[in-house]
Design an enzyme around this catalytic site. Structure first.
Site, mmCIF file in Angstrom:
data_model
loop_
_atom_site.group_PDB
_atom_site.id
_atom_site.type_symbol
_atom_site.label_atom_id
_atom_site.label_comp_id
_atom_site.label_asym_id
_atom_site.label_seq_id
_atom_site.Cartn_x
_atom_site.Cartn_y
_atom_site.Cartn_z
ATOM 1 N N ASN A 15 54.232 38.015 -67.896
ATOM 2 C CA ASN A 15 54.903 36.540 -67.722
ATOM 3 C C ASN A 15 54.000 35.740 -66.784
ATOM 4 O O ASN A 15 54.440 34.501 -66.591
ATOM 5 C CB ASN A 15 56.306 36.804 -67.413
ATOM 6 C CG ASN A 15 56.218 37.177 -65.761
ATOM 7 O OD1 ASN A 15 55.424 37.868 -65.432
ATOM 8 N ND2 ASN A 15 57.377 36.725 -65.182
ATOM 9 N N LEU A 20 51.348 40.211 -58.458
ATOM 10 C CA LEU A 20 50.445 39.594 -57.384
ATOM 11 C C LEU A 20 51.186 38.871 -56.476
ATOM 12 O O LEU A 20 52.327 38.064 -56.720
ATOM 13 C CB LEU A 20 49.472 38.806 -57.998
ATOM 14 C CG LEU A 20 48.580 39.276 -59.224
ATOM 15 C CD1 LEU A 20 47.233 38.201 -59.493
ATOM 16 C CD2 LEU A 20 47.993 40.783 -58.655
#
Ligand SMILES: CCCCC/C=C\C/C=C\C/C=C/C(=O)SCCNC(=O)CCNC(=O)[C@H](O)C(C)(C)COP(=O)(O)OP(=O)(O)OC[C@H]1O[C@@H](n2cnc3c(N)ncnc32)[C@H](O)[C@@H]1OP(=O)(O)O
Length: 201
Positions: free
Chosen positions: A176, A107
């Site tokens: 992550n 993103l």
């Protein structure tokens, strides 16, 4: 044969997943698609090569520097997939990156900072639309992960039926985003261990 079997298996899934959404979440992309088709516009962030004889399309993400998933990028991605879905000759889709070293950085962090609540809502809806559209696609989908693919990049690859990753120790993949305080729902990461295959670069 394998492609056909996978397609058949997937069609069963689509029956469940493509029920009309009460939130109407797909309507924005469809509206954009209609207006884009009318204008016959082309997308600079996404390149699609469709091979009529094989029925397979290769969608290359080409948004430097790192194919981050901004609102614009996600919208274009969904439009490209939607166009392919509408072409009954297209049975398979390979998603890859035309950038060196990076599949997708996930993103776009800039979408999550200093934006209005309305814009944030639009962005997160677009994220949701992307993975729903990919996951419920009637095409057989493959992520050819030819570079690093953290967080949302990993999510994008998880929405595909198959993942193949370049066997390069410099490339990393995984969810992550918790390091940024973003928590993926339970179960998102289970397929990556089972179904990500590697190949020589
Ligand atoms: C199954 C259904 C479940 C539904 C689940 C729903 C939600 C949960 C799932 C996912 C949530 C996802 C969240 C996210 O994705 S948050 C973003 C997390 N991404 C990262 O942390 C990636 C950070 N970037 C990197 O690790 C590296 O940049 C790289 C990708 C490995 C590339 O390294 P390289 O050395 O080649 O490049 P640089 O680091 O120098 O970067 C170049 C340039 O790009 C900018 N940049 C990098 N990443 C992003 C990003 N994500 N967004 C925006 N911009 C980015 C970087 O700042 C540099 O810019 P500059 O101007 O300095 O040149």
């Amino acid at each position: 044969m394998a492609l056909r079997a996978a397609l058949r298996q997937k069609c069963g899934l689509i029956g469940i997943l493509s029920q009309p959404s009460s939130s109407g979440s797909h309507s924005r992309v469809s509206a954009v698609l209609v207006s884009q088709m009318r204008n016959n516009a082309t997308s600079p962030k996404i390149k699609v090569d469709f091979n009529q004889s094989t029925g397979v399309a290769v969608l290359s993400m080409q948004s430097p520097p790192v194919n981050s998933l901004s609102l614009d990028f996600l919208t274009e991605l969904c439009i490209s997939v939607e166009k392919l879905e509408m072409d009954r000759a297209c049975r398979g889709l390979i998603i890859t990156s035309s950038l060196p070293k990076v599949f997708s950085a996930g993103l776009d962090i800039l979408e999550m900072y200093g934006k209005s609540p309305e814009r944030c809502g639009e962005f997160w809806r677009a994220v949701q639309e992307m993975w729903l559209k990919m996951y419920s696609s009637n095409m057989v989908t493959i992520a050819a992960i030819n570079g690093s693919s953290p967080a949302g990049g990993c999510l994008l690859s998880l929405t595909c039926d198959y993942r193949i990753m370049s066997d390069n120790p410099r490339y990393s993949i995984g969810l992550n985003e918790t390091l940024l305080g973003i928590v993926a729902p339970f179960g998102t990461d289970k397929n990556i261990i089972k179904n990500t295959h590697t190949c020589s670069n």
